[in-house]
Design an enzyme around this catalytic site. Sequence first.
Site, PDB file in Angstrom:
ATOM      1  N   GLU A  26       8.966  -5.937  -3.029  1.00  0.00           N
ATOM      2  CA  GLU A  26       8.813  -7.141  -2.044  1.00  0.00           C
ATOM      3  C   GLU A  26       9.509  -8.400  -2.727  1.00  0.00           C
ATOM      4  O   GLU A  26       8.986  -9.473  -2.322  1.00  0.00           O
ATOM      5  CB  GLU A  26       7.223  -7.647  -1.985  1.00  0.00           C
ATOM      6  CG  GLU A  26       6.560  -6.084  -1.027  1.00  0.00           C
ATOM      7  CD  GLU A  26       5.177  -6.261  -0.958  1.00  0.00           C
ATOM      8  OE1 GLU A  26       4.711  -6.981  -0.195  1.00  0.00           O
ATOM      9  OE2 GLU A  26       4.437  -5.235  -1.706  1.00  0.00           O
ATOM     10  N   SER A 153       3.939  -5.156   2.763  1.00  0.00           N
ATOM     11  CA  SER A 153       4.985  -5.644   3.431  1.00  0.00           C
ATOM     12  C   SER A 153       5.574  -4.412   4.453  1.00  0.00           C
ATOM     13  O   SER A 153       6.606  -4.423   4.862  1.00  0.00           O
ATOM     14  CB  SER A 153       6.071  -6.119   2.714  1.00  0.00           C
ATOM     15  OG  SER A 153       6.004  -7.369   2.214  1.00  0.00           O
ATOM     16  N   TYR A 219       8.818  -9.547   9.506  1.00  0.00           N
ATOM     17  CA  TYR A 219       9.472 -10.631   8.980  1.00  0.00           C
ATOM     18  C   TYR A 219      10.783 -11.137   9.744  1.00  0.00           C
ATOM     19  O   TYR A 219      11.217 -12.227   9.541  1.00  0.00           O
ATOM     20  CB  TYR A 219      10.003 -10.428   7.778  1.00  0.00           C
ATOM     21  CG  TYR A 219       8.793 -10.401   6.760  1.00  0.00           C
ATOM     22  CD1 TYR A 219       8.032 -11.330   6.155  1.00  0.00           C
ATOM     23  CD2 TYR A 219       8.449  -8.994   6.168  1.00  0.00           C
ATOM     24  CE1 TYR A 219       6.893 -11.072   5.528  1.00  0.00           C
ATOM     25  CE2 TYR A 219       7.387  -8.726   5.298  1.00  0.00           C
ATOM     26  CZ  TYR A 219       6.755  -9.696   4.958  1.00  0.00           C
ATOM     27  OH  TYR A 219       5.678  -9.702   3.905  1.00  0.00           O
ATOM     28  N   ARG A 258      -6.239 -11.842   2.311  1.00  0.00           N
ATOM     29  CA  ARG A 258      -5.992 -11.336   3.882  1.00  0.00           C
ATOM     30  C   ARG A 258      -6.468  -9.848   3.843  1.00  0.00           C
ATOM     31  O   ARG A 258      -6.154  -8.948   3.430  1.00  0.00           O
ATOM     32  CB  ARG A 258      -4.628 -11.567   4.248  1.00  0.00           C
ATOM     33  CG  ARG A 258      -4.541 -11.607   5.749  1.00  0.00           C
ATOM     34  CD  ARG A 258      -3.028 -11.381   6.065  1.00  0.00           C
ATOM     35  NE  ARG A 258      -2.491 -10.102   6.057  1.00  0.00           N
ATOM     36  CZ  ARG A 258      -1.401  -9.878   5.457  1.00  0.00           C
ATOM     37  NH1 ARG A 258      -0.627 -10.718   4.816  1.00  0.00           N
ATOM     38  NH2 ARG A 258      -1.045  -8.538   5.262  1.00  0.00           N
ATOM     39  N   ASP A 260      -6.586  -6.636   6.440  1.00  0.00           N
ATOM     40  CA  ASP A 260      -5.997  -5.881   7.805  1.00  0.00           C
ATOM     41  C   ASP A 260      -7.006  -4.921   8.244  1.00  0.00           C
ATOM     42  O   ASP A 260      -7.191  -4.119   7.460  1.00  0.00           O
ATOM     43  CB  ASP A 260      -4.677  -5.267   7.136  1.00  0.00           C
ATOM     44  CG  ASP A 260      -3.718  -6.604   6.776  1.00  0.00           C
ATOM     45  OD1 ASP A 260      -3.805  -7.962   7.221  1.00  0.00           O
ATOM     46  OD2 ASP A 260      -2.541  -6.222   6.159  1.00  0.00           O
ATOM     47  N   GLU A 273      -6.165  -2.357   4.706  1.00  0.00           N
ATOM     48  CA  GLU A 273      -6.046  -2.937   3.263  1.00  0.00           C
ATOM     49  C   GLU A 273      -6.372  -4.084   3.121  1.00  0.00           C
ATOM     50  O   GLU A 273      -6.616  -4.946   4.097  1.00  0.00           O
ATOM     51  CB  GLU A 273      -4.474  -2.683   2.792  1.00  0.00           C
ATOM     52  CG  GLU A 273      -3.732  -3.358   3.569  1.00  0.00           C
ATOM     53  CD  GLU A 273      -2.131  -2.975   3.142  1.00  0.00           C
ATOM     54  OE1 GLU A 273      -1.704  -3.899   2.421  1.00  0.00           O
ATOM     55  OE2 GLU A 273      -1.557  -2.121   3.984  1.00  0.00           O
ATOM     56  N   ASN A 275      -4.868  -7.809   0.994  1.00  0.00           N
ATOM     57  CA  ASN A 275      -3.842  -8.432   0.210  1.00  0.00           C
ATOM     58  C   ASN A 275      -4.389  -9.740  -0.272  1.00  0.00           C
ATOM     59  O   ASN A 275      -4.780 -10.589   0.168  1.00  0.00           O
ATOM     60  CB  ASN A 275      -2.787  -8.858   1.312  1.00  0.00           C
ATOM     61  CG  ASN A 275      -2.156  -7.714   1.972  1.00  0.00           C
ATOM     62  OD1 ASN A 275      -1.304  -7.064   1.440  1.00  0.00           O
ATOM     63  ND2 ASN A 275      -2.608  -7.444   3.233  1.00  0.00           N
ATOM     64  N   GLY A 279       1.508 -13.419   2.107  1.00  0.00           N
ATOM     65  CA  GLY A 279       2.806 -14.132   2.617  1.00  0.00           C
ATOM     66  C   GLY A 279       2.518 -15.442   2.933  1.00  0.00           C
ATOM     67  O   GLY A 279       1.545 -15.758   3.366  1.00  0.00           O
TER      68      GLY A 279
END
Length: 312
Positions: A26, A153, A219, A258, A260, A273, A275, A279
């Site tokens: 990443e 990612s 992205y 964060r 998900d 998951e 994070n 990002g």
Amino acid sequence: MRTIDKEKIIANCGHVVVLKGGDSSEREISLLSGEAVYRELLALGVNVSVLDVGDTIVADLDNLKPDLALIMLHGQGGEDGTIQGLLEVLKIPYTGSGVLASALAMDKVKSKLIWQRLGLNAADYMELNEATDWQALIDDFGVAVVKPVNGGSSLGIAIVKDAASLQKQFELASEFDSQVMAEKCVVGKEFTVGVIEDQLLPTAQVRTSREFYDFDAKYFDEGTEIICPAQLSEEEQTELNELARAAYTSLGCKGLARVDVMQDQGGAFYLLELNTIPGMTDHSFVPIAAKQAGINFGNLLLTILELEQAAN
């Protein structure tokens, strides 16, 4: 969100170094996140440096002598507790979760074990290896999502529907991580919730024309739609908020993270998951959700710095 005292926060944080890059898969996203954070801190008047992390990290930090490290390293080496452990040895305060929480969140199997033990809803999964009975797993799951255990990612992730594809994707995912898992595919809507200590940012919902929200959708695909705030009933939002808080707290996270989540067609939520270093690019969920809450990028970063000051 708490009131921001910009001058006080900047005066108290001293010399800040933004850590970006590294050597994980990443890296490119980390460079973008780190550069965005560095430029914003510079514009705010923070005494800030930026460092592309490599083999000379110890000497580089010794030369810079920062008072605080703001970690923008995504993936292995950055989110797994490694850099956090180094900074603790060097006695340099840093933003975000500590060593253990970072390691647990990075390991999708370990985090799921904790969540399931606590009764938090998470999709069924199985760790994969060369001896896995591919057909038996497909018979059990129907459709599976293959993913590296330690990664982000959406790299190395694919949806598979037959035994041959499952085995092939296991081999491909193994290029990203030595540990690979298969998760029972949850068909439905995808959501993400930013958490900053006791504060939840508005939930974001993802829509993509692709099979799932993969690396390119995250992205580069301009057709990806991020709906914020998400289209949820009050009851659903309350349930999702409680799940996100519980996921964050159970792993011992600090600062920004964060969560998900998927919602199946029956309305049930499933943790995917967490994070610990989300990002910070212009395509990233957290800045978008913060903006929806009336928090500009600068104030979001100041809040992250303030939380670390309060913890020390």
